[in-house]
Design a protein around this motif. Structure first.
Motif, PDB file in Angstrom:
ATOM      1  N   ARG A   1       1.238  -8.576  -6.645  1.00 47.03           N
ATOM      2  CA  ARG A   1       2.434  -9.067  -7.334  1.00 47.03           C
ATOM      3  C   ARG A   1       2.048  -9.780  -8.631  1.00 47.03           C
ATOM      4  O   ARG A   1       2.717  -9.620  -9.650  1.00 47.03           O
ATOM      5  CB  ARG A   1       3.210 -10.022  -6.430  1.00 47.03           C
ATOM      6  CG  ARG A   1       3.902  -9.318  -5.277  1.00 47.03           C
ATOM      7  CD  ARG A   1       4.641 -10.264  -4.380  1.00 47.03           C
ATOM      8  NE  ARG A   1       5.659 -10.981  -5.135  1.00 47.03           N
ATOM      9  CZ  ARG A   1       6.154 -12.157  -4.768  1.00 47.03           C
ATOM     10  NH1 ARG A   1       5.745 -12.745  -3.677  1.00 47.03           N
ATOM     11  NH2 ARG A   1       7.074 -12.740  -5.502  1.00 47.03           N
TER      12      ARG A   1
ATOM     13  N   LYS B   1       6.376  -8.197 -12.117  1.00 46.49           N
ATOM     14  CA  LYS B   1       7.183  -9.151 -11.366  1.00 46.49           C
ATOM     15  C   LYS B   1       6.557 -10.541 -11.334  1.00 46.49           C
ATOM     16  O   LYS B   1       7.245 -11.545 -11.425  1.00 46.49           O
ATOM     17  CB  LYS B   1       7.399  -8.632  -9.946  1.00 46.49           C
ATOM     18  CG  LYS B   1       8.278  -9.506  -9.101  1.00 46.49           C
ATOM     19  CD  LYS B   1       8.499  -8.883  -7.738  1.00 46.49           C
ATOM     20  CE  LYS B   1       9.414  -9.761  -6.911  1.00 46.49           C
ATOM     21  NZ  LYS B   1       9.624  -9.223  -5.583  1.00 46.49           N
TER      22      LYS B   1
ATOM     23  N   ALA C   1       3.856 -13.357  -9.259  1.00 41.54           N
ATOM     24  CA  ALA C   1       3.799 -13.845  -7.879  1.00 41.54           C
ATOM     25  C   ALA C   1       4.731 -15.023  -7.636  1.00 41.54           C
ATOM     26  O   ALA C   1       5.406 -15.083  -6.618  1.00 41.54           O
ATOM     27  CB  ALA C   1       2.368 -14.236  -7.519  1.00 41.54           C
TER      28      ALA C   1
END
Length: 153
Positions: A102, A107, A109
């Motif tokens: 991620r 996106k 984390a």
């Protein structure tokens, strides 16, 4: 500095960063996300350092965690132990690998936390910071056992 010392240092720094307060001004959510992702990045560096440390006897040409922890990675007991942990959804290795994927994605984390006073908090949901700290602690416990196995060589 030895590989062992570097691993310990990176884990310690990740904990320090994760424990820093985000503050309570208008930049607090962004600051908290930066602290969390910075700590996660240090955790990734610690994983890389650990892998280098426990595989130094094998003189591997490649040390990236993505390669060493893959199912077709080198056949070493320490790496297989970590691969086995990675296949267990509740393990620190599984959590870390998921979060690193991620982190390296668009996106990211860390998640912006928005508090709605009208909603009831869900029990059992630890925030990202707490999950990070819990998994660093779990990693530290596991690292001792990995080091013992590695020293046998």
């Amino acid at each position: 500095m030895t590989a062992r010392s570097r691993t310990n240092q990176l884990l310690y720094q990740a904990e320090l960063l994760a424990n820093l307060p985000g503050g309570d001004d208008e930049h607090a959510p962004s600051r908290q996300m930066a602290l969390e992702e910075g700590a996660l990045a240090l955790f990734e560096l610690a994983l890389s350092s650990l892998l280098r440390e426990v595989t130094e006897h094998a003189r591997l040409p490649e040390h990236r965690w993505q390669v060493l922890l893959s199912q077709d990675g080198p056949a070493l007991a320490e790496l297989q132990r970590l691969r086995d942990l990675a296949s267990q959804p509740e393990s620190w290795v599984s959590w870390l690998v998921t979060q690193l994927e991620r982190l390296h994605s668009d996106k990211g984390a860390a998640q912006r936390v928005t508090v709605n006073p009208a909603l009831i908090a869900l029990g059992g949901q630890a925030d990202f910071r707490q999950q990070l700290l819990d998994n660093i602690q779990a990693a530290k416990r596991e690292i001792s056992a990995l080091r013992e196995t590695s020293l046998e060589w």
